[in-house]
Motif scaffolding. Structure first.
Motif, PDB file in Angstrom:
ATOM      1  N   GLN A   1      32.161  40.482  50.682  1.00  0.00           N
ATOM      2  CA  GLN A   1      31.752  39.075  50.763  1.00  0.00           C
ATOM      3  C   GLN A   1      31.927  38.299  49.464  1.00  0.00           C
ATOM      4  O   GLN A   1      32.495  37.241  49.429  1.00  0.00           O
ATOM      5  N   GLU A   2      31.416  38.889  48.371  1.00  0.00           N
ATOM      6  CA  GLU A   2      31.421  38.125  47.103  1.00  0.00           C
ATOM      7  C   GLU A   2      32.833  37.659  46.763  1.00  0.00           C
ATOM      8  O   GLU A   2      33.820  38.247  47.198  1.00  0.00           O
ATOM      9  N   GLN A   3      32.893  36.599  45.952  1.00  0.00           N
ATOM     10  CA  GLN A   3      34.227  36.038  45.664  1.00  0.00           C
ATOM     11  C   GLN A   3      35.023  36.960  44.739  1.00  0.00           C
ATOM     12  O   GLN A   3      34.479  37.828  44.092  1.00  0.00           O
ATOM     13  N   TYR A   4      36.323  36.754  44.729  1.00  0.00           N
ATOM     14  CA  TYR A   4      37.211  37.586  43.897  1.00  0.00           C
ATOM     15  C   TYR A   4      37.155  37.138  42.460  1.00  0.00           C
ATOM     16  O   TYR A   4      37.106  35.959  42.189  1.00  0.00           O
ATOM     17  N   SER A   5      37.119  38.008  41.543  1.00  0.00           N
ATOM     18  CA  SER A   5      37.428  37.751  40.125  1.00  0.00           C
ATOM     19  C   SER A   5      37.397  39.151  39.529  1.00  0.00           C
ATOM     20  O   SER A   5      36.641  40.006  39.996  1.00  0.00           O
ATOM     21  N   ALA A   6      38.180  39.379  38.510  1.00  0.00           N
ATOM     22  CA  ALA A   6      38.252  40.723  37.923  1.00  0.00           C
ATOM     23  C   ALA A   6      36.857  41.156  37.466  1.00  0.00           C
ATOM     24  O   ALA A   6      36.451  42.291  37.715  1.00  0.00           O
ATOM     25  N   GLU A   7      36.123  40.219  36.865  1.00  0.00           N
ATOM     26  CA  GLU A   7      34.774  40.549  36.377  1.00  0.00           C
ATOM     27  C   GLU A   7      33.873  40.914  37.546  1.00  0.00           C
ATOM     28  O   GLU A   7      33.170  41.933  37.518  1.00  0.00           O
ATOM     29  N   GLU A   8      33.929  40.090  38.586  1.00  0.00           N
ATOM     30  CA  GLU A   8      33.102  40.313  39.780  1.00  0.00           C
ATOM     31  C   GLU A   8      33.413  41.677  40.376  1.00  0.00           C
ATOM     32  O   GLU A   8      32.513  42.460  40.695  1.00  0.00           O
TER      33      GLU A   8
ATOM     34  N   VAL B   1      40.774  44.659  51.945  1.00  0.00           N
ATOM     35  CA  VAL B   1      39.933  43.908  50.982  1.00  0.00           C
ATOM     36  C   VAL B   1      39.418  44.855  49.907  1.00  0.00           C
ATOM     37  O   VAL B   1      39.487  44.582  48.720  1.00  0.00           O
ATOM     38  N   LEU B   2      38.923  46.037  50.370  1.00  0.00           N
ATOM     39  CA  LEU B   2      38.407  47.031  49.419  1.00  0.00           C
ATOM     40  C   LEU B   2      39.472  47.383  48.388  1.00  0.00           C
ATOM     41  O   LEU B   2      39.245  47.327  47.184  1.00  0.00           O
ATOM     42  N   LYS B   3      40.659  47.714  48.889  1.00  0.00           N
ATOM     43  CA  LYS B   3      41.747  48.125  47.994  1.00  0.00           C
ATOM     44  C   LYS B   3      42.105  46.986  47.041  1.00  0.00           C
ATOM     45  O   LYS B   3      42.295  47.203  45.841  1.00  0.00           O
ATOM     46  N   GLU B   4      42.139  45.759  47.591  1.00  0.00           N
ATOM     47  CA  GLU B   4      42.497  44.595  46.778  1.00  0.00           C
ATOM     48  C   GLU B   4      41.489  44.440  45.631  1.00  0.00           C
ATOM     49  O   GLU B   4      41.861  44.201  44.482  1.00  0.00           O
TER      50      GLU B   4
ATOM     51  N   SER C   1      40.340  44.858  39.356  1.00  0.00           N
ATOM     52  CA  SER C   1      39.059  45.076  38.664  1.00  0.00           C
ATOM     53  C   SER C   1      39.272  45.375  37.189  1.00  0.00           C
ATOM     54  O   SER C   1      38.417  45.946  36.536  1.00  0.00           O
ATOM     55  N   GLY C   2      40.424  44.998  36.673  1.00  0.00           N
ATOM     56  CA  GLY C   2      40.647  45.159  35.236  1.00  0.00           C
ATOM     57  C   GLY C   2      41.233  46.505  34.857  1.00  0.00           C
ATOM     58  O   GLY C   2      41.333  46.824  33.681  1.00  0.00           O
TER      59      GLY C   2
ATOM     60  N   ASN D   1      38.105  46.404  25.793  1.00  0.00           N
ATOM     61  CA  ASN D   1      37.854  45.003  26.179  1.00  0.00           C
ATOM     62  C   ASN D   1      36.358  44.783  26.335  1.00  0.00           C
ATOM     63  O   ASN D   1      35.926  43.919  27.080  1.00  0.00           O
ATOM     64  N   ASP D   2      35.576  45.674  25.694  1.00  0.00           N
ATOM     65  CA  ASP D   2      34.134  45.463  25.644  1.00  0.00           C
ATOM     66  C   ASP D   2      33.494  45.352  27.029  1.00  0.00           C
ATOM     67  O   ASP D   2      32.581  44.577  27.241  1.00  0.00           O
ATOM     68  N   GLN D   3      34.001  46.118  27.994  1.00  0.00           N
ATOM     69  CA  GLN D   3      33.402  46.130  29.336  1.00  0.00           C
ATOM     70  C   GLN D   3      32.113  46.949  29.276  1.00  0.00           C
ATOM     71  O   GLN D   3      32.057  47.970  28.616  1.00  0.00           O
ATOM     72  N   LYS D   4      31.087  46.503  29.991  1.00  0.00           N
ATOM     73  CA  LYS D   4      29.797  47.202  29.961  1.00  0.00           C
ATOM     74  C   LYS D   4      29.650  48.124  31.167  1.00  0.00           C
ATOM     75  O   LYS D   4      30.058  47.755  32.284  1.00  0.00           O
ATOM     76  N   PHE D   5      29.043  49.313  30.924  1.00  0.00           N
ATOM     77  CA  PHE D   5      28.726  50.198  32.046  1.00  0.00           C
ATOM     78  C   PHE D   5      27.215  50.341  32.111  1.00  0.00           C
ATOM     79  O   PHE D   5      26.508  49.958  31.195  1.00  0.00           O
TER      80      PHE D   5
END
Ligand code: 9LM
Length: 233
Positions: A36-43, A108-111, A116-117, A218-222
């Motif tokens: 459902q949520e919108q697409y964006s690499a961060e999202e 959608v899942l694969k996309e 996702s960066g 790229n300073d991604q947080k886990f």
């Protein structure tokens, strides 16, 4: 033609593992969010973080239900969990994608995963693995046992009592082989192909370690749980 039959206690073992495996599914709300949520690499990255974190919690619960696991040395239990966490995550991901889903969901899942960066070089081996698992069309008993076999891999870093782990894994492999013979009588190579997937799975560990480095660049947080299980910062 060998007469293969599963003993009563082997049936009980399979039942306890499959029940544990089914008890711990990725909650629908998380997969729904992915749709459902919108697409964006961060999202997408955040959604994967949430899914992967949830899966680690699920993995720990599942592992506790593997007969004999809790009687292993406690430090060896941790070593097995940390050593198999990434493989279990990729195996679970492949199993999620090999499920029947309302049409369009898989794409959608694969996309989302593709956006996702993660750099392209990891996509290919990862999606090849998903495809090779999908082609096997494993039944849930095989999926659950294959996950248990992966967790009970004796040659993980820091495992002290190698033999104890090997004995447990051997018990699982004996049952898994019988199930494969009974489930796929027309394909005598099926069990061997299943084990071949575990070899492919191990190569993904390497890609994952590289992925982590590039994300941290790229300073991604886990989440703290992922950092702990993956031994990062
Ligand atoms: C089902 C769950 C366990 N799968 C999952 O979370 N995936 C999926 C995936 C695959 C198919 C369908 C649905 C999801 C692909 C990837 C991950 C997680 N990882 S991660 O743990 O390295 C990561 C965590 C945070 C940022 S990257 C990256 C690759």
């Amino acid at each position: 033609k060998e007469k293969v039959e599963i003993t009563k206690e082997q049936q009980a073992l399979v039942k306890s593992i499959v029940d544990a495996y089914n008890r711990h599914q990725i909650p629908q709300d998380v997969t729904k969010k992915l749709l459902q949520e919108q697409y964006s690499a961060e999202e997408n990255f955040l959604l994967l973080t949430e899914m992967a974190t949830n899966q680690v919690q699920v993995l720990v619960e599942f592992t506790k239900n593997i007969p004999g696991f809790l009687s292993l040395d406690r430090e060896d239990q941790i070593a097995l969990l940390k050593g198999s966490a990434v493989e279990a995550m990729f195996l679970r991901s492949a199993q999620v994608l090999s499920k029947r889903m309302p049409n369009g969901y898989k794409e959608v899942l694969k996309e989302r995963v593709r956006n996702s960066g993660m750099s392209e070089e990891f996509m290919t081996p990862m999606f090849n693995f998903y495809k090779s698992i999908d082609e096997l069309q494993m039944v849930q008993e095989e999926q659950a046992l294959l996950t248990a076999v992966t967790i009970l891999t004796p040659d993980r870093p820091y495992v002290k009592d190698y033999q104890a782990v090997e004995r447990l894994q051997e018990t699982m492999l004996v049952v898994l082989r019988k199930l494969c013979v009974l489930q796929h009588p027309q394909d005598p190579q099926y069990f061997a192909r299943l084990l071949g997937r575990l070899t492919e799975l191990r190569t993904l560990n390497h890609y994952h370690a590289e992925m982590l480095t590039s994300w941290r660049m790229n300073d991604q947080k886990f989440t703290p749980l992922l950092c702990e299980i993956w031994d990062v910062q």
